[in-house]
Scaffold this motif. Structure first.
Motif, PDB file in Angstrom:
ATOM      1  N   ILE A 177       0.860  -1.175   0.000  1.00  0.00           N
ATOM      2  CA  ILE A 177       0.000   0.000   0.000  1.00  0.00           C
ATOM      3  C   ILE A 177       0.901   1.230   0.000  1.00  0.00           C
ATOM      4  N   ASP A 178       0.370   2.361  -0.458  1.00  0.00           N
ATOM      5  CA  ASP A 178       1.202   3.551  -0.653  1.00  0.00           C
ATOM      6  C   ASP A 178       1.656   4.214   0.644  1.00  0.00           C
ATOM      7  N   GLY A 179       1.008   3.905   1.736  1.00  0.00           N
ATOM      8  CA  GLY A 179       1.347   4.520   3.015  1.00  0.00           C
ATOM      9  C   GLY A 179       0.178   4.368   3.964  1.00  0.00           C
ATOM     10  N   VAL A 180       0.107   5.245   4.962  1.00  0.00           N
ATOM     11  CA  VAL A 180      -1.013   5.243   5.902  1.00  0.00           C
ATOM     12  C   VAL A 180      -2.160   6.038   5.295  1.00  0.00           C
ATOM     13  N   TYR A 181      -3.338   5.464   5.341  1.00  0.00           N
ATOM     14  CA  TYR A 181      -4.538   6.130   4.845  1.00  0.00           C
ATOM     15  C   TYR A 181      -5.481   6.436   6.012  1.00  0.00           C
ATOM     16  N   THR A 182      -6.402   7.350   5.767  1.00  0.00           N
ATOM     17  CA  THR A 182      -7.405   7.675   6.779  1.00  0.00           C
ATOM     18  C   THR A 182      -8.323   6.492   7.054  1.00  0.00           C
ATOM     19  N   ASP A 183      -8.447   5.586   6.073  1.00  0.00           N
ATOM     20  CA  ASP A 183      -9.228   4.362   6.221  1.00  0.00           C
ATOM     21  C   ASP A 183      -8.629   3.353   5.248  1.00  0.00           C
ATOM     22  N   ASN A 184      -9.168   2.153   5.212  1.00  0.00           N
ATOM     23  CA  ASN A 184      -8.644   1.134   4.319  1.00  0.00           C
ATOM     24  C   ASN A 184      -8.990   1.480   2.861  1.00  0.00           C
ATOM     25  N   PRO A 185      -7.994   1.824   2.037  1.00  0.00           N
ATOM     26  CA  PRO A 185      -8.287   2.223   0.648  1.00  0.00           C
ATOM     27  C   PRO A 185      -8.799   1.068  -0.204  1.00  0.00           C
ATOM     28  N   LYS A 186      -8.600  -0.159   0.265  1.00  0.00           N
ATOM     29  CA  LYS A 186      -9.068  -1.319  -0.500  1.00  0.00           C
ATOM     30  C   LYS A 186     -10.578  -1.506  -0.381  1.00  0.00           C
ATOM     31  N   THR A 187     -11.152  -0.919   0.674  1.00  0.00           N
ATOM     32  CA  THR A 187     -12.594  -1.043   0.873  1.00  0.00           C
ATOM     33  C   THR A 187     -13.304   0.311   0.877  1.00  0.00           C
ATOM     34  N   ASN A 188     -12.546   1.392   1.060  1.00  0.00           N
ATOM     35  CA  ASN A 188     -13.138   2.727   1.103  1.00  0.00           C
ATOM     36  C   ASN A 188     -12.483   3.617   0.053  1.00  0.00           C
ATOM     37  N   ALA A 240       6.007   2.932   2.336  1.00  0.00           N
ATOM     38  CA  ALA A 240       5.741   3.083   0.906  1.00  0.00           C
ATOM     39  C   ALA A 240       5.357   1.760   0.279  1.00  0.00           C
ATOM     40  N   ASN A 241       4.948   1.831  -0.987  1.00  0.00           N
ATOM     41  CA  ASN A 241       4.429   0.683  -1.715  1.00  0.00           C
ATOM     42  C   ASN A 241       5.545  -0.052  -2.453  1.00  0.00           C
ATOM     43  N   SER A 242       5.651  -1.351  -2.215  1.00  0.00           N
ATOM     44  CA  SER A 242       6.665  -2.160  -2.902  1.00  0.00           C
ATOM     45  C   SER A 242       6.171  -2.655  -4.252  1.00  0.00           C
ATOM     46  N   LYS A 243       4.898  -2.439  -4.553  1.00  0.00           N
ATOM     47  CA  LYS A 243       4.334  -2.974  -5.788  1.00  0.00           C
ATOM     48  C   LYS A 243       4.557  -2.058  -6.989  1.00  0.00           C
TER      49      LYS A 243
END
Length: 271
Positions: A177-188, A240-243
């Motif tokens: 994932i790119d970093g810390v998000y305010t919520d789960n970006p995969k579901t929100n 940071a994102n390893s993908k």
């Protein structure tokens, strides 16, 4: 302070990769990914920087070597699998860095190593000797001998302990994932990336952490724990994102973002 500037200003850098970063979808080690990382690390070394890698992936590599053990859940088989996989994993790292004419070294730690004065002194001396000679230490938890009571538990915290032990200038954690998000970006889809963190307690009040928010082996919680550890010792951390196609290089050139955890004003940087 940007992610790119933070990397430019750091001489001693610990970089951590989880199993999900190193494995392909079929569960085998991603050789192309390792080769790309070796190129980026070699570039940093040529700029006068020193690199330590904390690498998960022993169990994944073990399953790649002996796939017939995939269904075995017994702890002794899991530990034996890590013993087999650690050899496979280090062989892949060695081959990747050999193409850049860089030597690697293996170090396996358990929790007790960081709690014993003589152990930590010897660990520091070994790390300093290796990096001073241009060798890249590759560290993992010694999963073949560790058990619940003496286990560090995840390589996010292992990398933080290593950064503190070595008096690093920077810790970089790679995840999916790119970093810390305010919520789960995969579901929100409305979740927003938090690009800079100066106050971790304040961050924890403003974001949502739950079971669905976990990513990587340790999850977001262990990554924030790692940030708390290192920033309290004056060491910034990047998540940071390893993908990305070239994860480390894209941070170095500023083309990709991450979450930068800056040290608190009360921290005293020993470097």
């Amino acid at each position: 302070m940007t992610v790119q500037e933070t990397i430019q200003n750091a001489k001693k850098i610990v970089v951590k990769f989880g199993s999900n970063s190193l494995a392909k979808e079929d569960g085998t080690i991603n050789i192309d990914f390792l080769n790309t990382l070796a190129v980026s690390c070699s570039r940093l070394i040529s700029q006068g920087k020193q690199i330590i890698i904390v690498s998960s992936g022993a169990q994944v590599a073990g399953l790649s070597a002996i796939d017939g053990w995939a269904h075995k859940k017994d702890m002794h088989y899991r530990q034996a699998l890590c013993a087999i996989g650690q050899v496979e994993l280090m062989d892949k790292w060695r081959a990747a860095f050999a193409k850049q004419n860089v030597h690697v070294a293996q170090l396996l730690f358990i929790k007790e190593d960081f709690e014993d004065y003589h152990h930590t002194l010897n660990m520091r001396n070994t790390l300093f000797t290796l990096v001073d000679e241009g060798v890249v230490p590759i560290i993992n938890e010694n999963d073949s001998v560790s058990f619940e009571e003496n286990s560090i538990g995840d390589n996010d915290n292992l990398s933080a302990l290593t950064a503190i032990l070595w008096s690093a200038d920077l810790l970089i954690l790679f995840s999916d994932i790119d970093g810390v998000y305010t919520d789960n970006p995969k579901t929100n889809p409305d979740a927003k990336l938090v690009e800079e963190v100066r106050d971790i307690p304040e961050l924890l009040e403003s974001i949502t952490i739950g079971k669905t928010n976990s990513f990587g082996t340790g999850g977001i919680k262990t990554k924030i724990q790692a940030a708390e550890k290192v920033t309290s010792h004056g060491i910034p951390m990047i998540l940071a994102n390893s993908k990305n196609e070239k994860p480390l290089a894209s941070l170095m050139d500023g083309s990709k973002k991450g979450t930068l955890f800056l040290t608190s004003e009360s921290s005293t940087n020993p470097h």
